[in-house]
Write a protein that holds these residues in place. Structure first.
Motif, PDB file in Angstrom:
ATOM      1  N   MET A  34       4.732  -1.103 -12.449  1.00 14.06           N
ATOM      2  CA  MET A  34       4.034  -1.152 -11.175  1.00 14.06           C
ATOM      3  C   MET A  34       4.741  -0.208 -10.217  1.00 14.06           C
ATOM      4  N   GLY A  35       3.995   0.275  -9.266  1.00  9.86           N
ATOM      5  CA  GLY A  35       4.619   1.210  -8.345  1.00  9.86           C
ATOM      6  C   GLY A  35       3.802   1.454  -7.100  1.00  9.86           C
ATOM      7  N   TRP A  36       4.358   2.311  -6.266  1.00  3.55           N
ATOM      8  CA  TRP A  36       3.709   2.694  -5.023  1.00  3.55           C
ATOM      9  C   TRP A  36       3.626   4.215  -4.955  1.00  3.55           C
ATOM     10  N   TYR A  37       2.463   4.683  -4.569  1.00  9.71           N
ATOM     11  CA  TYR A  37       2.226   6.083  -4.306  1.00  9.71           C
ATOM     12  C   TYR A  37       1.769   6.209  -2.850  1.00  9.71           C
ATOM     13  N   ILE A  51       8.600   0.655 -10.830  1.00  9.46           N
ATOM     14  CA  ILE A  51       9.486  -0.276 -11.515  1.00  9.46           C
ATOM     15  C   ILE A  51       8.808  -0.751 -12.790  1.00  9.46           C
ATOM     16  N   THR A  52       9.543  -0.740 -13.887  1.00  7.04           N
ATOM     17  CA  THR A  52       8.984  -1.158 -15.166  1.00  7.04           C
ATOM     18  C   THR A  52       9.147  -2.670 -15.354  1.00  7.04           C
ATOM     19  N   VAL A  92      -1.133   6.845   3.631  1.00 10.11           N
ATOM     20  CA  VAL A  92      -1.761   5.671   3.021  1.00 10.11           C
ATOM     21  C   VAL A  92      -0.978   5.375   1.746  1.00 10.11           C
ATOM     22  N   TYR A  93      -0.512   4.157   1.633  1.00  6.26           N
ATOM     23  CA  TYR A  93       0.279   3.740   0.480  1.00  6.26           C
ATOM     24  C   TYR A  93      -0.611   2.980  -0.501  1.00  6.26           C
ATOM     25  N   TYR A  94      -0.572   3.410  -1.750  1.00  2.02           N
ATOM     26  CA  TYR A  94      -1.405   2.827  -2.789  1.00  2.02           C
ATOM     27  C   TYR A  94      -0.540   2.136  -3.833  1.00  2.02           C
ATOM     28  N   CYS A  95      -0.933   0.928  -4.173  1.00  2.34           N
ATOM     29  CA  CYS A  95      -0.285   0.205  -5.263  1.00  2.34           C
ATOM     30  C   CYS A  95      -0.876   0.672  -6.591  1.00  2.34           C
ATOM     31  N   ASN A  96      -0.027   0.801  -7.578  1.00  2.12           N
ATOM     32  CA  ASN A  96      -0.459   1.201  -8.914  1.00  2.12           C
ATOM     33  C   ASN A  96       0.096   0.242  -9.947  1.00  2.12           C
TER      34      ASN A  96
END
Length: 119
Positions: A34-37, A51-52, A92-96
């Motif tokens: 999961m991460g943030w872009y 982060i894995t 704009v921050y996107y969760c992935n």
């Protein structure tokens, strides 16, 4: 259906702190990472932190030492604590989430949340 729901963000003065969180729900087998872009106006989307499932982390050079990513595997959530914010962090921050639905691995995205840092 897999859903990523983000919360947090907002407006803060330079030097301040904000946090954003993301919860993954729906039917899936496992989450790989999961991460943030983030994407600023006129710029490409870029990785902020990742982060894995095992806890390995990766940060963009521009946020190292200021941002901290964390994950709750039991709740399928990921959070980003942002300290010492700068105007350049405005985006704009996107969760992935990279996850398996059955045997297929795909990327899923949240709707985005605005972070604005005033000077």
């Amino acid at each position: 259906q897999v859903q990523l729901v983000e919360s947090g963000g907002g407006l803060v003065q330079a030097g301040g702190s904000l946090s954003v969180s993301c919860a993954v729900s729906g039917s899936f087998f496992s989450i790989v990472a999961m991460g943030w872009y983030r994407q600023a106006p006129g710029k490409q989307r870029e990785l902020v932190a990742r982060i894995t499932s095992s806890g390995s982390t990766e940060y963009a050079d521009s946020v190292k030492g200021r941002f901290t990513i964390s994950r709750d595997n039991a709740k399928n959530t990921v959070s980003l604590q942002m300290n010492s914010l700068k105007p350049d962090d405005t985006a704009v921050y996107y969760c992935n989430a990279q996850l398996y639905v059955g045997f297929r691995r795909d990327d899923y995205w949240g709707q985005g949340t605005q972070v604005t840092v005033s000077s």
